[in-house]
Design a protein around this motif. Sequence first.
Motif, PDB file in Angstrom:
ATOM      1  N   ASP A 180       0.828  -1.206   0.000  1.00 54.85           N
ATOM      2  CA  ASP A 180       0.000   0.000   0.000  1.00 54.85           C
ATOM      3  C   ASP A 180       0.862   1.255   0.000  1.00 54.85           C
ATOM      4  OD1 ASP A 180      -2.241  -1.581   0.022  1.00 54.85           O
ATOM      5  OD2 ASP A 180      -2.653  -1.299   2.163  1.00 54.85           O
ATOM      6  N   ASN A 181       1.904   1.277   0.808  1.00 50.97           N
ATOM      7  CA  ASN A 181       2.804   2.432   0.859  1.00 50.97           C
ATOM      8  C   ASN A 181       3.512   2.637  -0.477  1.00 50.97           C
ATOM      9  OD1 ASN A 181       2.170   3.059   3.502  1.00 50.97           O
ATOM     10  ND2 ASN A 181       3.851   1.840   4.338  1.00 50.97           N
ATOM     11  N   GLU A 182       3.941   1.553  -1.088  1.00 55.15           N
ATOM     12  CA  GLU A 182       4.627   1.641  -2.376  1.00 55.15           C
ATOM     13  C   GLU A 182       3.668   2.147  -3.448  1.00 55.15           C
ATOM     14  OE1 GLU A 182       6.891  -1.270  -5.545  1.00 55.15           O
ATOM     15  OE2 GLU A 182       6.791  -1.881  -3.449  1.00 55.15           O
ATOM     16  N   LEU A 183       2.447   1.633  -3.453  1.00 58.27           N
ATOM     17  CA  LEU A 183       1.453   2.078  -4.425  1.00 58.27           C
ATOM     18  C   LEU A 183       1.137   3.555  -4.225  1.00 58.27           C
ATOM     19  CD1 LEU A 183      -0.579   1.509  -6.677  1.00 58.27           C
ATOM     20  CD2 LEU A 183      -2.199   0.778  -4.910  1.00 58.27           C
ATOM     21  N   PHE A 184       0.961   3.972  -2.982  1.00 54.77           N
ATOM     22  CA  PHE A 184       0.684   5.374  -2.686  1.00 54.77           C
ATOM     23  C   PHE A 184       1.824   6.258  -3.174  1.00 54.77           C
ATOM     24  CE2 PHE A 184       1.015   9.083   0.080  1.00 54.77           C
ATOM     25  CZ  PHE A 184      -0.204   9.678  -0.188  1.00 54.77           C
ATOM     26  N   ASN A 185       3.040   5.845  -2.929  1.00 56.30           N
ATOM     27  CA  ASN A 185       4.200   6.624  -3.378  1.00 56.30           C
ATOM     28  C   ASN A 185       4.242   6.725  -4.901  1.00 56.30           C
ATOM     29  OD1 ASN A 185       5.142   7.203  -0.799  1.00 56.30           O
ATOM     30  ND2 ASN A 185       6.394   5.351  -0.716  1.00 56.30           N
ATOM     31  N   ASP A 186       3.968   5.608  -5.575  1.00 52.85           N
ATOM     32  CA  ASP A 186       3.946   5.614  -7.036  1.00 52.85           C
ATOM     33  C   ASP A 186       2.857   6.551  -7.556  1.00 52.85           C
ATOM     34  OD1 ASP A 186       6.030   3.825  -7.089  1.00 52.85           O
ATOM     35  OD2 ASP A 186       4.776   2.075  -7.541  1.00 52.85           O
ATOM     36  N   LEU A 187       1.677   6.468  -6.948  1.00 54.88           N
ATOM     37  CA  LEU A 187       0.563   7.316  -7.376  1.00 54.88           C
ATOM     38  C   LEU A 187       0.861   8.794  -7.155  1.00 54.88           C
ATOM     39  CD1 LEU A 187      -2.568   5.348  -6.158  1.00 54.88           C
ATOM     40  CD2 LEU A 187      -2.089   6.034  -8.502  1.00 54.88           C
ATOM     41  N   SER A 188       1.538   9.101  -6.077  1.00 56.24           N
ATOM     42  CA  SER A 188       1.800  10.505  -5.765  1.00 56.24           C
ATOM     43  C   SER A 188       2.833  11.127  -6.701  1.00 56.24           C
ATOM     44  CB  SER A 188       2.246  10.662  -4.310  1.00 56.24           C
ATOM     45  OG  SER A 188       3.499  10.053  -4.104  1.00 56.24           O
ATOM     46  N   ARG A 189       3.615  10.298  -7.384  1.00 55.11           N
ATOM     47  CA  ARG A 189       4.672  10.818  -8.266  1.00 55.11           C
ATOM     48  C   ARG A 189       4.342  10.721  -9.754  1.00 55.11           C
ATOM     49  NH1 ARG A 189       8.216   7.758  -4.557  1.00 55.11           N
ATOM     50  NH2 ARG A 189       7.867   6.064  -5.997  1.00 55.11           N
ATOM     51  N   ASP A 190       3.392   9.874 -10.129  1.00 49.37           N
ATOM     52  CA  ASP A 190       3.167   9.554 -11.539  1.00 49.37           C
ATOM     53  C   ASP A 190       1.788  10.053 -11.996  1.00 49.37           C
ATOM     54  OD1 ASP A 190       2.652   8.283 -14.001  1.00 49.37           O
ATOM     55  OD2 ASP A 190       3.864   6.551 -13.452  1.00 49.37           O
ATOM     56  N   VAL A 191       1.770  11.115 -12.780  1.00 46.89           N
ATOM     57  CA  VAL A 191       0.510  11.719 -13.226  1.00 46.89           C
ATOM     58  C   VAL A 191      -0.292  10.744 -14.088  1.00 46.89           C
ATOM     59  CG1 VAL A 191      -0.498  13.585 -14.602  1.00 46.89           C
ATOM     60  CG2 VAL A 191       1.423  14.051 -13.079  1.00 46.89           C
ATOM     61  N   LEU A 199      -0.282   7.481 -14.005  1.00 51.79           N
ATOM     62  CA  LEU A 199      -0.834   6.458 -13.122  1.00 51.79           C
ATOM     63  C   LEU A 199      -2.026   7.012 -12.336  1.00 51.79           C
ATOM     64  CD1 LEU A 199      -0.511   3.551 -12.194  1.00 51.79           C
ATOM     65  CD2 LEU A 199       1.120   4.339 -10.472  1.00 51.79           C
ATOM     66  N   GLN A 200      -1.976   8.279 -11.940  1.00 48.79           N
ATOM     67  CA  GLN A 200      -3.105   8.913 -11.256  1.00 48.79           C
ATOM     68  C   GLN A 200      -4.333   8.955 -12.157  1.00 48.79           C
ATOM     69  OE1 GLN A 200      -1.806  12.798 -10.013  1.00 48.79           O
ATOM     70  NE2 GLN A 200      -0.108  11.961  -8.811  1.00 48.79           N
ATOM     71  N   GLN A 201      -4.134   9.263 -13.431  1.00 49.78           N
ATOM     72  CA  GLN A 201      -5.249   9.314 -14.373  1.00 49.78           C
ATOM     73  C   GLN A 201      -5.862   7.937 -14.573  1.00 49.78           C
ATOM     74  OE1 GLN A 201      -3.188  11.086 -17.656  1.00 49.78           O
ATOM     75  NE2 GLN A 201      -3.612  13.177 -16.975  1.00 49.78           N
ATOM     76  N   ILE A 202      -5.026   6.929 -14.662  1.00 49.81           N
ATOM     77  CA  ILE A 202      -5.515   5.553 -14.803  1.00 49.81           C
ATOM     78  C   ILE A 202      -6.311   5.160 -13.570  1.00 49.81           C
ATOM     79  CG2 ILE A 202      -4.807   3.121 -14.906  1.00 49.81           C
ATOM     80  CD1 ILE A 202      -2.403   4.125 -16.628  1.00 49.81           C
TER      81      ILE A 202
END
Length: 54
Positions: free
Chosen positions: A7-18, A20-23
């Motif tokens: 969960d922490n890794e996914l959150f970190n990825d989402l917070s950095r990757d626009v 991935l946020q759109q997906i």
Amino acid sequence: MDGESFDNELFNDLSRDVKLQQIWQRHHLMNEVMHDDTGEVLTRHRHRCVQARP
């Protein structure tokens, strides 16, 4: 604890990757439409449109 680190890794990825946020947003939009939660979808969409105005 394995789920927590994921969960922490996914959150970190989402917070950095626009992209991935759109997906992620599209995924949740489709899920809400399929479960007939469109009232919440329209409210959030309207809120995002207002925030995006210059």
